[in-house]
Motif scaffolding. Structure first.
Motif, mmCIF file in Angstrom:
data_model
loop_
_atom_site.group_PDB
_atom_site.id
_atom_site.type_symbol
_atom_site.label_atom_id
_atom_site.label_comp_id
_atom_site.label_asym_id
_atom_site.label_seq_id
_atom_site.Cartn_x
_atom_site.Cartn_y
_atom_site.Cartn_z
ATOM 1 N N VAL A 232 73.284 39.279 41.782
ATOM 2 C CA VAL A 232 74.537 38.888 41.136
ATOM 3 C C VAL A 232 75.542 40.032 41.196
ATOM 4 N N GLU A 233 75.100 41.217 40.821
ATOM 5 C CA GLU A 233 76.002 42.371 40.816
ATOM 6 C C GLU A 233 76.538 42.667 42.212
ATOM 7 N N ALA A 234 75.678 42.608 43.216
ATOM 8 C CA ALA A 234 76.107 42.890 44.589
ATOM 9 C C ALA A 234 77.069 41.827 45.107
ATOM 10 N N ASN A 235 76.857 40.582 44.710
ATOM 11 C CA ASN A 235 77.783 39.523 45.093
ATOM 12 C C ASN A 235 79.169 39.769 44.509
ATOM 13 N N VAL A 236 79.218 40.133 43.233
ATOM 14 C CA VAL A 236 80.512 40.365 42.585
ATOM 15 C C VAL A 236 81.208 41.582 43.210
ATOM 16 N N ARG A 237 80.430 42.571 43.637
ATOM 17 C CA ARG A 237 80.992 43.788 44.222
ATOM 18 C C ARG A 237 81.454 43.594 45.662
ATOM 19 N N PHE A 238 81.007 42.544 46.319
ATOM 20 C CA PHE A 238 81.185 42.404 47.766
ATOM 21 C C PHE A 238 82.642 42.535 48.201
ATOM 22 N N GLY A 239 83.539 41.783 47.576
ATOM 23 C CA GLY A 239 84.942 41.824 47.982
ATOM 24 C C GLY A 239 85.572 43.190 47.790
ATOM 25 N N LEU A 240 85.122 43.914 46.783
ATOM 26 C CA LEU A 240 85.636 45.258 46.535
ATOM 27 C C LEU A 240 85.207 46.224 47.635
ATOM 28 N N GLU A 241 83.977 46.036 48.135
ATOM 29 C CA GLU A 241 83.517 46.861 49.248
ATOM 30 C C GLU A 241 84.342 46.581 50.501
ATOM 31 N N VAL A 242 84.619 45.313 50.739
ATOM 32 C CA VAL A 242 85.388 44.925 51.928
ATOM 33 C C VAL A 242 86.789 45.529 51.887
ATOM 34 N N THR A 243 87.385 45.582 50.695
ATOM 35 C CA THR A 243 88.758 46.080 50.583
ATOM 36 C C THR A 243 88.832 47.592 50.390
ATOM 37 N N GLY A 244 87.683 48.267 50.380
ATOM 38 C CA GLY A 244 87.682 49.715 50.296
ATOM 39 C C GLY A 244 88.002 50.276 48.928
ATOM 40 N N THR A 245 87.723 49.515 47.875
ATOM 41 C CA THR A 245 87.956 49.992 46.508
ATOM 42 C C THR A 245 87.005 51.151 46.203
ATOM 43 N N SER A 246 87.488 52.131 45.484
ATOM 44 C CA SER A 246 86.672 53.305 45.172
ATOM 45 C C SER A 246 85.442 52.914 44.355
ATOM 46 N N ALA A 247 84.416 53.757 44.402
ATOM 47 C CA ALA A 247 83.162 53.464 43.702
ATOM 48 C C ALA A 247 83.379 53.324 42.200
ATOM 49 N N LYS A 248 84.181 54.210 41.605
ATOM 50 C CA LYS A 248 84.420 54.138 40.163
ATOM 51 C C LYS A 248 85.168 52.865 39.788
ATOM 52 N N GLU A 249 86.232 52.574 40.549
ATOM 53 C CA GLU A 249 87.001 51.356 40.275
ATOM 54 C C GLU A 249 86.125 50.122 40.447
ATOM 55 N N SER A 250 85.267 50.113 41.469
ATOM 56 C CA SER A 250 84.363 48.974 41.677
ATOM 57 C C SER A 250 83.422 48.804 40.488
ATOM 58 N N ARG A 251 82.837 49.904 40.020
ATOM 59 C CA ARG A 251 81.935 49.820 38.863
ATOM 60 C C ARG A 251 82.645 49.244 37.647
ATOM 61 N N ASP A 252 83.865 49.716 37.415
ATOM 62 C CA ASP A 252 84.621 49.243 36.255
ATOM 63 C C ASP A 252 84.926 47.750 36.368
ATOM 64 N N ARG A 253 85.389 47.347 37.541
ATOM 65 C CA ARG A 253 85.768 45.924 37.705
ATOM 66 C C ARG A 253 84.540 45.021 37.671
ATOM 67 N N VAL A 254 83.476 45.425 38.345
ATOM 68 C CA VAL A 254 82.259 44.609 38.352
ATOM 69 C C VAL A 254 81.706 44.484 36.937
ATOM 70 N N GLY A 255 81.667 45.589 36.208
ATOM 71 C CA GLY A 255 81.182 45.538 34.834
ATOM 72 C C GLY A 255 82.023 44.631 33.963
ATOM 73 N N HIS A 256 83.339 44.708 34.139
ATOM 74 C CA HIS A 256 84.243 43.857 33.352
ATOM 75 C C HIS A 256 83.986 42.377 33.612
ATOM 76 N N TRP A 257 83.888 42.006 34.895
ATOM 77 C CA TRP A 257 83.767 40.581 35.216
ATOM 78 C C TRP A 257 82.355 40.044 34.968
ATOM 79 N N LEU A 258 81.349 40.884 35.099
ATOM 80 C CA LEU A 258 80.017 40.445 34.690
ATOM 81 C C LEU A 258 80.007 40.125 33.210
ATOM 82 N N ASP A 259 80.633 40.989 32.412
ATOM 83 C CA ASP A 259 80.693 40.762 30.974
ATOM 84 C C ASP A 259 81.550 39.543 30.641
ATOM 85 N N ARG A 260 82.721 39.454 31.294
ATOM 86 C CA ARG A 260 83.656 38.365 30.968
ATOM 87 C C ARG A 260 83.079 37.002 31.321
#
Length: 266
Positions: free
Chosen positions: A99-127
């Motif tokens: 689940v976590e890797a699926n949510v992160r996938f688009g961020l990896e494709v767009t080159g989002t930084s590791a910290k920003e990816s962690r923050d966004r993935v954590g937010h949307w998993l929670d939301r």
């Protein structure tokens, strides 16, 4: 042609004279001269009979398909680097990823930084109520949970436009209603521009600012209804007599097109 610009503050979708044909010798015309404008932060629902080109139009807005004629232009708000993200009826998530890797996938494709990816993935998993399932694989999830993953993945990239192609059609009635109510609350917090394809008039009226009605193939827009219920909107709006009245009005517009579509399919 799909054009995108990040130089203007106001975002919109403009569909101008769009036609779509498939094949050459025995060409099938899917869309015939579609004109549509969607304003910034507007939630527009497309309804119409099966095969009328609703999903084709959505995919052209996404840039997956190209018009045979006409143009589609996207304008993004300042700060949006991703034009569109799609949520599909069949979820479209990767079965070999958690689940976590699926949510992160688009961020990896767009080159989002590791910290920003962690923050966004954590937010949307929670939301989306997915935190305790972050290490689970899709095969272990219910249909509703899979669709939550799909929505979280789409929103994690912060697209200018969210495109949703019958996202709740494969779910049972109870789960479909739960996710409708959750999406209503989520959109009213986020106010992201959404184009949403559905066969359900109830769903379209509950969620949408406008309900756009398409004809049988070749698809064209035959009606555009402004939903009169104020925002923020409660799911209890379904009980308002005016809700049922609007549903009947739209159905009267749609009834002939559904019949025409069935006759063409024979």
């Amino acid at each position: 042609m799909v054009a995108a610009s990040t130089t203007v503050e106001r975002e919109s979708i403009t569909v101008a004279g769009v036609r779509k044909r498939y094949g050459v010798k025995l060409a099938v015309e899917a869309l015939a001269g579609v004109d549509l404008t969607v304003a910034e932060s507007e939630f527009v629902c497309l309804v119409g009979p099966s095969g009328c080109g609703k999903s084709t139009l959505l995919r052209m807005i996404a840039g997956i398909h190209q018009p045979s004629e006409g143009q589609i232009a996207l304008r993004l708000p300042i700060g949006n680097s991703v034009a569109t993200a799609m949520v599909f009826q069949d979820y479209g998530i990767f079965p070999w990823k958690t689940v976590e890797a699926n949510v992160r996938f688009g961020l990896e494709v767009t080159g989002t930084s590791a910290k920003e990816s962690r923050d966004r993935v954590g937010h949307w998993l929670d939301r989306m109520g997915l935190t305790e399932f972050r290490s689970a694989y899709p095969a272990t999830l219910s249909g509703g949970m899979k669709q939550r993953v799909s929505i979280a993945r789409a929103l994690a990239v912060e697209p200018g436009v969210l495109l949703m192609d019958e996202p709740f059609a494969a779910l049972d009635a109870q789960m479909r209603r739960i996710l409708q109510d959750e999406l209503l609350a989520l959109w009213q917090e986020d106010l992201r521009t959404v184009v949403f394809v559905t066969h359900s008039l109830e769903e379209a009226i509950l969620l949408g600012d406008r309900v756009v009605v398409m004809s049988s193939r070749p698809g064209r827009i035959i009606a555009d209804f402004r939903v009169p219920f104020a925002r923020p909107r409660s799911p209890e709006v379904r009980l308002d007599p005016a809700f049922t009245e609007l549903e009947e009005t739209i159905w009267e517009q749609l009834r002939k097109e559904v019949g025409d579509s069935e006759r063409k399919a024979r």
